[in-house]
Write a protein that holds these residues in place. Sequence first.
Motif, PDB file in Angstrom:
ATOM      1  N   PRO A   1       0.802  -1.213   0.000  1.00 23.16           N
ATOM      2  CA  PRO A   1       0.000   0.000   0.000  1.00 23.16           C
ATOM      3  C   PRO A   1       0.842   1.273   0.000  1.00 23.16           C
ATOM      4  N   PHE A   2       2.165   1.130   0.103  1.00 24.06           N
ATOM      5  CA  PHE A   2       3.091   2.254  -0.008  1.00 24.06           C
ATOM      6  C   PHE A   2       4.435   1.675  -0.444  1.00 24.06           C
ATOM      7  N   PRO A   3       5.246   2.467  -1.121  1.00 21.90           N
ATOM      8  CA  PRO A   3       6.542   1.940  -1.556  1.00 21.90           C
ATOM      9  C   PRO A   3       7.509   1.798  -0.383  1.00 21.90           C
ATOM     10  N   VAL A   4       8.096   0.613  -0.285  1.00 25.98           N
ATOM     11  CA  VAL A   4       9.089   0.369   0.773  1.00 25.98           C
ATOM     12  C   VAL A   4      10.019  -0.749   0.321  1.00 25.98           C
ATOM     13  N   THR A   5      11.272  -0.632   0.705  1.00 24.81           N
ATOM     14  CA  THR A   5      12.265  -1.672   0.488  1.00 24.81           C
ATOM     15  C   THR A   5      13.026  -1.853   1.798  1.00 24.81           C
ATOM     16  N   LEU A   6      13.139  -3.090   2.242  1.00 30.56           N
ATOM     17  CA  LEU A   6      13.837  -3.389   3.479  1.00 30.56           C
ATOM     18  C   LEU A   6      14.267  -4.849   3.480  1.00 30.56           C
ATOM     19  N   THR A   7      15.014  -5.234   4.498  1.00 29.08           N
ATOM     20  CA  THR A   7      15.364  -6.642   4.689  1.00 29.08           C
ATOM     21  C   THR A   7      14.748  -7.093   6.003  1.00 29.08           C
TER      22      THR A   7
END
Length: 84
Positions: free
Chosen positions: A72-78
């Motif tokens: 629902p929103f842009p996100v990049t993580l580990t």
Amino acid sequence: MTTQAHGLPYGRPLTYADLETMPDDRLARAGCPQYWVVDPDEPSITAWTLHDGEYIEAAHATGAEQFSVTEPFPVTLTPDSLVA
């Protein structure tokens, strides 16, 4: 006595175990367009998206793998960054 909605107790956040045992159709009927399951023990994240009335896996990552979604929103993580 525990008050419940859709078979889940009120008054506490949903746990990984709750989501593993909760039928997806309850979320779909409630109009939930996406949901994520975060497992801090592995660590891992799985994102599910509602498509034509059924949930499909939109993204999955474990440990140091990159997890990236735009809804629902842009996100990049580990996943391991969430438990470090």
